[in-house]
Design a protein around this motif. Structure first.
Motif, PDB file in Angstrom:
ATOM      1  N   ALA A 356      30.310   7.013  54.242  1.00 34.93           N
ATOM      2  CA  ALA A 356      28.898   6.593  54.320  1.00 34.93           C
ATOM      3  C   ALA A 356      28.472   5.849  53.053  1.00 34.93           C
ATOM      4  O   ALA A 356      27.749   4.858  53.113  1.00 34.93           O
ATOM      5  N   GLY A 357      28.958   6.314  51.900  1.00 35.37           N
ATOM      6  CA  GLY A 357      28.618   5.655  50.635  1.00 35.37           C
ATOM      7  C   GLY A 357      29.084   4.210  50.631  1.00 35.37           C
ATOM      8  O   GLY A 357      28.388   3.314  50.131  1.00 35.37           O
ATOM      9  N   CYS A 358      30.248   3.974  51.190  1.00 30.53           N
ATOM     10  CA  CYS A 358      30.801   2.613  51.251  1.00 30.53           C
ATOM     11  C   CYS A 358      30.014   1.754  52.239  1.00 30.53           C
ATOM     12  O   CYS A 358      29.724   0.585  51.968  1.00 30.53           O
ATOM     13  N   GLN A 359      29.653   2.348  53.376  1.00 27.95           N
ATOM     14  CA  GLN A 359      28.865   1.610  54.379  1.00 27.95           C
ATOM     15  C   GLN A 359      27.512   1.176  53.801  1.00 27.95           C
ATOM     16  O   GLN A 359      27.064   0.060  54.022  1.00 27.95           O
ATOM     17  N   ILE A 360      26.885   2.096  53.072  1.00 25.14           N
ATOM     18  CA  ILE A 360      25.583   1.771  52.450  1.00 25.14           C
ATOM     19  C   ILE A 360      25.745   0.633  51.450  1.00 25.14           C
ATOM     20  O   ILE A 360      24.948  -0.298  51.408  1.00 25.14           O
ATOM     21  N   LEU A 361      26.803   0.708  50.682  1.00 26.15           N
ATOM     22  CA  LEU A 361      27.061  -0.340  49.696  1.00 26.15           C
ATOM     23  C   LEU A 361      27.216  -1.698  50.388  1.00 26.15           C
ATOM     24  O   LEU A 361      26.669  -2.714  49.931  1.00 26.15           O
ATOM     25  N   LEU A 362      27.933  -1.711  51.483  1.00 31.44           N
ATOM     26  CA  LEU A 362      28.118  -2.969  52.227  1.00 31.44           C
ATOM     27  C   LEU A 362      26.782  -3.489  52.754  1.00 31.44           C
ATOM     28  O   LEU A 362      26.500  -4.691  52.666  1.00 31.44           O
ATOM     29  N   GLU A 363      25.959  -2.595  53.267  1.00 31.77           N
ATOM     30  CA  GLU A 363      24.633  -3.023  53.752  1.00 31.77           C
ATOM     31  C   GLU A 363      23.801  -3.562  52.583  1.00 31.77           C
ATOM     32  O   GLU A 363      23.067  -4.539  52.739  1.00 31.77           O
ATOM     33  N   CYS A 364      23.923  -2.923  51.415  1.00 33.12           N
ATOM     34  CA  CYS A 364      23.203  -3.415  50.227  1.00 33.12           C
ATOM     35  C   CYS A 364      23.646  -4.836  49.897  1.00 33.12           C
ATOM     36  O   CYS A 364      22.814  -5.705  49.610  1.00 33.12           O
ATOM     37  N   ILE A 365      24.937  -5.072  49.908  1.00 34.96           N
ATOM     38  CA  ILE A 365      25.465  -6.402  49.556  1.00 34.96           C
ATOM     39  C   ILE A 365      24.959  -7.441  50.556  1.00 34.96           C
ATOM     40  O   ILE A 365      24.518  -8.533  50.170  1.00 34.96           O
ATOM     41  N   ILE A 366      24.994  -7.085  51.835  1.00 36.23           N
ATOM     42  CA  ILE A 366      24.556  -8.024  52.877  1.00 36.23           C
ATOM     43  C   ILE A 366      23.054  -8.310  52.733  1.00 36.23           C
ATOM     44  O   ILE A 366      22.628  -9.459  52.716  1.00 36.23           O
ATOM     45  N   LEU A 367      22.259  -7.241  52.602  1.00 35.94           N
ATOM     46  CA  LEU A 367      20.802  -7.424  52.506  1.00 35.94           C
ATOM     47  C   LEU A 367      20.411  -8.146  51.219  1.00 35.94           C
ATOM     48  O   LEU A 367      19.511  -8.968  51.209  1.00 35.94           O
ATOM     49  N   HIS A 368      21.109  -7.812  50.125  1.00 34.30           N
ATOM     50  CA  HIS A 368      20.750  -8.407  48.836  1.00 34.30           C
ATOM     51  C   HIS A 368      20.969  -9.916  48.834  1.00 34.30           C
ATOM     52  O   HIS A 368      20.303 -10.644  48.088  1.00 34.30           O
ATOM     53  N   SER A 369      21.867 -10.377  49.690  1.00 29.88           N
ATOM     54  CA  SER A 369      22.150 -11.818  49.703  1.00 29.88           C
ATOM     55  C   SER A 369      20.981 -12.608  50.259  1.00 29.88           C
ATOM     56  O   SER A 369      20.938 -13.832  50.151  1.00 29.88           O
TER      57      SER A 369
END
Ligand SMILES: [Zn+2]
Length: 375
Positions: A356-369
């Motif tokens: 879950a921690g990795c999934q959240i990180l990926l969503e952060c990267i996508i949204l932050h872009s």
């Protein structure tokens, strides 16, 4: 939650990492591993040395040049013991088999970051520039972060992944932390022959310890005397005692008032008893308190929600590399990776939290872009 991360690969990376022994200031081996992994994930890598160790900085350029760059950070060192680590892996969790810590603090974060970079690389996900800092000697007092040359960091937003507990916490504030040392010097004398000639530093230290504020001072402030050293023999009136203490507060005014009260109290007692006292203080790091709204924090909350987790914005009493980034003008949150009972031989992490921690990180990267450079 859409599945982006590769569970098996994430677990494999994590297990490889925990088998690399990396106590503070001995990060060479893990550093070499991380340089290789960053390069494989398409990052350019910079190693910044300082007198006692080094930090690893990776940069993965994104094609979204209008997007604000994002910094991801974790520390390479672990608390000891870690030598000869043995672990058990079952359906639910990874844990230390006993005798050592697991080192999920902070290798769970490193594995999550490496997996996120691999996913971006292989799935060609659209993103802005991503900067990664793997710091050293965090456990000994944020040495790596304090020695980082922040001029090479372009991000104004950072996600530090170094908080324990189930995934879902976003730390938005941490205290200022000062440490101090008091040297109390009395007068030695033979305890059996002429005790009248002595001035016991231990008795004065005892008086100081019981007189000063201690423990939880208020909802934002704590104080502690954690080390006492002194005396040489039972037949000597003790000449010297050294006390080591600390004060932490989210409010610098209260911190200063508490410090003044502690130091003034100690000086008055010393004067009354006729002993000398020398006090040295050191600021370990400064407090930060992030706004709970604004584009970056809204983006963070949304990333958690996309993974089906309602985030909790919390204040901590501990420090992390996030304090140093914030001190350097980089807005840095600290999020939990799922690591639990850290700094103990019962340390473990649930597989579902690692993922879950990795999934959240990926969503952060996508949204932050989609945040522009000026946010
Ligand atoms: Zn840590």
């Amino acid at each position: 939650m859409r599945d982006l991360a590769n569970k098996q690969r994430l677990l494999k990376t994590f297990i490889e990492l925990v088998h690399i022994n990396s106590p503070s200031f001995e990060e060479r081996e893990i550093g070499a591993y991380l340089i290789k992994r960053l390069e494989q994930a398409g990052c350019s890598v910079l190693v910044q040395e300082y007198d006692r160790s080094f930090n690893v900085i990776g940069v993965k350029r994104g094609e979204r040049t209008e997007a604000a760059p994002l910094l991801l950070s974790a520390h390479m060192d672990t608390i000891e013991p870690t030598e000869g680590i043995r672990i058990t892996v079952d359906d639910e969790m990874v844990r230390s088999a006993g005798g050592t810590v697991l080192g999920s603090d902070d290798k769970s974060a490193i594995a999550q970051i490496l997996e996120a970079l691999d996913v971006i690389q292989e799935q060609n996900l659209s993103h802005g520039d991503i900067e990664v800092v793997f710091s050293s000697a965090e456990e000994k007092g944020l040495f790596g972060a304090k020695n980082l040359d922040c001029r090479s960091i372009r991000s104004r937003h950072a996600i530090v992944m170094d908080s324990s507990g189930s995934v879902g916490n976003i730390i938005v504030g941490a205290p200022t932390h000062i440490t101090y040392k008091m040297l109390i010097s009395g007068r030695p004398a033979h305890a059996g022959i002429e005790p009248e000639q002595g001035l016991s530093a231990i008795r004065v230290a005892a008086e100081v310890i019981t007189a000063v504020p201690d423990g939880r001072i208020d909802s934002e402030t704590t104080a502690n005397i954690g080390i006492i050293r002194g005396g040489t023999a039972t037949n000597v009136v003790p000449k010297e005692v050294v006390l080591h203490g600390e004060i932490r507060s989210h409010c610098d005014g209260v911190l200063t008032a508490t410090r003044d009260l502690i130091f003034d109290t100690a000086r008055k007692i010393a004067a009354r008893r006729g002993v000398t006292i020398d006090i040295m203080e050191h600021e370990e790091y400064k407090t930060f308190r992030l706004r709970e709204d604004g584009p970056f924090m809204e983006m963070m909350k949304e990333a958690f929600r996309r993974c089906g987790i309602e985030p909790a914005l919390v204040l901590t009493g501990g420090g992390s590399d996030a304090n140093i980034f914030n001190q350097n003008g980089i807005c840095a949150v600290n999020i939990s990776t799922g690591m639990q009972r850290v700094h103990s031989t019962d340390e473990f992490i649930l597989k579902k939290d690692l993922y879950a921690g990795c999934q959240i990180l990926l969503e952060c990267i996508i949204l932050h872009s989609s945040l522009r450079r000026d946010t």
